[in-house]
Motif scaffolding. Structure first.
Motif, PDB file in Angstrom:
ATOM      1  N   GLY A  78      -0.674   9.049  -8.627  1.00  0.00           N
ATOM      2  CA  GLY A  78      -0.546   8.944  -7.187  1.00  0.00           C
ATOM      3  C   GLY A  78      -1.519   7.936  -6.599  1.00  0.00           C
ATOM      4  N   HIS A  79      -1.405   7.696  -5.303  1.00  0.00           N
ATOM      5  CA  HIS A  79      -2.302   6.766  -4.593  1.00  0.00           C
ATOM      6  C   HIS A  79      -2.317   7.183  -3.129  1.00  0.00           C
ATOM      7  N   ILE A  80      -3.488   7.656  -2.661  1.00  0.00           N
ATOM      8  CA  ILE A  80      -3.618   8.103  -1.277  1.00  0.00           C
ATOM      9  C   ILE A  80      -4.758   7.358  -0.588  1.00  0.00           C
ATOM     10  N   GLY A  81      -4.901   7.612   0.709  1.00  0.00           N
ATOM     11  CA  GLY A  81      -5.934   6.929   1.483  1.00  0.00           C
ATOM     12  C   GLY A  81      -5.389   5.651   2.084  1.00  0.00           C
ATOM     13  N   LEU A  82      -6.159   4.585   1.968  1.00  0.00           N
ATOM     14  CA  LEU A  82      -5.683   3.271   2.391  1.00  0.00           C
ATOM     15  C   LEU A  82      -4.568   2.837   1.453  1.00  0.00           C
ATOM     16  N   LEU A  83      -3.421   2.500   2.018  1.00  0.00           N
ATOM     17  CA  LEU A  83      -2.259   2.126   1.215  1.00  0.00           C
ATOM     18  C   LEU A  83      -1.949   0.656   1.443  1.00  0.00           C
ATOM     19  N   PRO A  84      -2.267  -0.219   0.466  1.00  0.00           N
ATOM     20  CA  PRO A  84      -2.060  -1.655   0.645  1.00  0.00           C
ATOM     21  C   PRO A  84      -0.626  -2.040   1.011  1.00  0.00           C
ATOM     22  N   GLN A  85       0.360  -1.281   0.519  1.00  0.00           N
ATOM     23  CA  GLN A  85       1.746  -1.617   0.832  1.00  0.00           C
ATOM     24  C   GLN A  85       2.118  -1.286   2.281  1.00  0.00           C
ATOM     25  N   SER A  86       1.228  -0.573   2.986  1.00  0.00           N
ATOM     26  CA  SER A  86       1.473  -0.236   4.394  1.00  0.00           C
ATOM     27  C   SER A  86       0.635  -1.075   5.338  1.00  0.00           C
ATOM     28  N   VAL A  87       0.018  -2.145   4.815  1.00  0.00           N
ATOM     29  CA  VAL A  87      -0.934  -2.918   5.615  1.00  0.00           C
ATOM     30  C   VAL A  87      -0.298  -3.524   6.856  1.00  0.00           C
ATOM     31  N   ARG A  88       0.926  -3.975   6.766  1.00  0.00           N
ATOM     32  CA  ARG A  88       1.559  -4.598   7.932  1.00  0.00           C
ATOM     33  C   ARG A  88       1.933  -3.561   8.987  1.00  0.00           C
ATOM     34  N   SER A  89       2.427  -2.419   8.550  1.00  0.00           N
ATOM     35  CA  SER A  89       2.809  -1.381   9.515  1.00  0.00           C
ATOM     36  C   SER A  89       1.591  -0.754  10.177  1.00  0.00           C
ATOM     37  N   GLU A  90       0.429  -0.794   9.500  1.00  0.00           N
ATOM     38  CA  GLU A  90      -0.785  -0.218  10.074  1.00  0.00           C
ATOM     39  C   GLU A  90      -1.652  -1.256  10.780  1.00  0.00           C
ATOM     40  N   GLY A  91      -1.242  -2.512  10.723  1.00  0.00           N
ATOM     41  CA  GLY A  91      -1.992  -3.544  11.423  1.00  0.00           C
ATOM     42  C   GLY A  91      -3.289  -3.946  10.749  1.00  0.00           C
ATOM     43  N   GLY A  92      -3.354  -3.808   9.432  1.00  0.00           N
ATOM     44  CA  GLY A  92      -4.550  -4.235   8.699  1.00  0.00           C
ATOM     45  C   GLY A  92      -5.040  -3.167   7.738  1.00  0.00           C
ATOM     46  N   TYR A  93      -6.119  -3.506   7.044  1.00  0.00           N
ATOM     47  CA  TYR A  93      -6.730  -2.580   6.082  1.00  0.00           C
ATOM     48  C   TYR A  93      -7.747  -1.710   6.823  1.00  0.00           C
ATOM     49  N   LYS A  94      -7.432  -0.439   6.984  1.00  0.00           N
ATOM     50  CA  LYS A  94      -8.266   0.452   7.784  1.00  0.00           C
ATOM     51  C   LYS A  94      -8.814   1.595   6.941  1.00  0.00           C
TER      52      LYS A  94
END
Length: 263
Positions: free
Chosen positions: A135-151
Motif C-alpha cells: 500500500g501507499h498512504i499519506g502524500l500521494l504523488p499521483q494526486s499532486v495535480r488534484s491537490e494543488g501540489g505536494y502537501k
C-alpha cells in the motif's frame, strides 16, 4: 549473497529491525543495490528522475513493465516492487488486469498502489486473486495535480485520524506492507503502531518500520531540487561531471587511449 526477502520475512521485521527499500529502474543499478536493500522499488518516479517530467503521472504500463524486467534481470535475488502507474487501477477490474500483466511479464514480487480507505476494495480484490500488494498512504504523488501540489499530511487531529483509518483499511484489505509518505513524524509513528504490518517511511520520520529513498536523490545525481527528507550520501552529479570532463580533456589532448587501451 543475501537470502531473498519474502512477504513473510518482511512482515517478521516489524518491531525487530528497520527495513531498507530503495528505487531502481535498470539492471545496472539494481545489481549494485541488491546486497544492501531488503526491497527494490521500481517507482513511477522514473520519469521525474530521468525524463525531466514535473510529476509521476506520465509513467505508463509499458514503461513500468520494461523497467521492472530490467531490475529483475539485474537483481535476481531481490524482492522487487512495481509501482502501478496513474490511471491503471481506477476500478478493481482494471487493477487486476494490469497487475496480472505485471506478474505475467516480469518477475516482480508485488505491486504498489496509492490510496487508503478508498482503495481497500481494490487491494482486497487483487489479494484475493493472487496479487501481492504494497500500500501507499499519506502524500500521494499521483494526486499532486488534484491537490494543488505536494502537501505534508498529519498536521491536524482530523488528518491523523484519517491516516490511521487508511492504514488499518489497507492492512485489513490484505496488503503485506505499506509506504507512508510526507507525514508529520509523530503521526507517522502512531500510524505504524496502529497496524501489525510494516510501514515504510519516506519523509515520515525515523519511528516507522523502515525507509525508502529515490536512488538518484540519495546519490546526489538529481539536481533540480532536493526535498527536505532527502539525505545525499554522495555528491554523484559532481563526481560524474568531473569524470566526463577528465575524459574529454584526455581525448582532446590525445592522452586517451594509451598503449594499454589499444589492440
Amino acid at each position: 549473497m543475501n537470502k531473498k526477502m519474502t512477504i513473510n520475512s518482511i512482515q517478521k521485521c516489524k518491531g525487530v529491525r528497520p527495513l531498507v527499500m530503495i528505487t531502481a529502474y535498470d539492471a545496472l543499478f539494481a545489481k549494485l543495490f541488491e546486497s544492501s536493500a531488503d526491497m527494490i522499488l521500481v517507482g513511477d518516479s522514473l520519469n521525474m528522475s530521468f525524463a525531466g517530467r514535473k510529476d509521476t503521472l506520465s509513467a505508463t504500463m509499458e514503461q513500468m513493465i520494461y523497467h521492472t524486467k530490467s531490475v529483475c534481470n539485474g537483481a535476481k535475488n531481490s524482492f522487487v516492487i512495481c509501482d502501478m502507474p496513474f490511471g491503471t487501477y481506477t476500478n478493481k477490474e482494471d487493477a487486476l488486469k494490469n497487475s496480472m500483466r505485471i506478474f505475467q511479464e516480469t518477475d516482480a514480487d508485488c505491486v504498489k498502489i496509492e490510496g487508503g480507505q478508498d482503495r481497500a476494495t481494490t487491494i482486497k480484490y487483487l489479494v484475493d486473486n493472487g496479487i501481492a500488494v504494497c500500500g501507499h498512504i499519506g502524500l500521494l504523488p499521483q494526486s499532486v495535480r488534484s491537490e494543488g501540489g505536494y502537501k505534508v499530511k498529519g498536521k491536524t487531529e482530523e488528518e491523523k485520524i484519517e491516516l490511521i483509518k487508511d492504514a488499518k483499511a489497507v492492512e485489513a484489505a490484505g496488503a503485506f506492507c505499506m509506504v507512508i509518505e510526507g507525514v508529520k513524524a509523530q503521526v507517522a509513528k502512531e500510524v505504524a503502531l496502529s497496524v501489525s504490518i510494516p510501514v515504510i517511511g519516506i519523509g515520515a520520520g525515523v519511528d516507522v518500520d523502515g525507509q525508502v529513498l529515490v536512488f538518484s536523490d540519495m546519490l546526489g545525481l538529481f539536481e533540480e531540487f532536493t526535498p527536505k527528507f532527502v539525505k545525499k550520501y554522495l555528491d554523484g552529479a559532481s563526481l560524474v561531471r568531473e569524470a566526463v570532463e577528465n575524459y574529454s580533456t584526455e581525448v582532446k589532448n590525445k592522452k586517451f587511449p594509451k598503449v594499454e587501451h589499444t589492440y
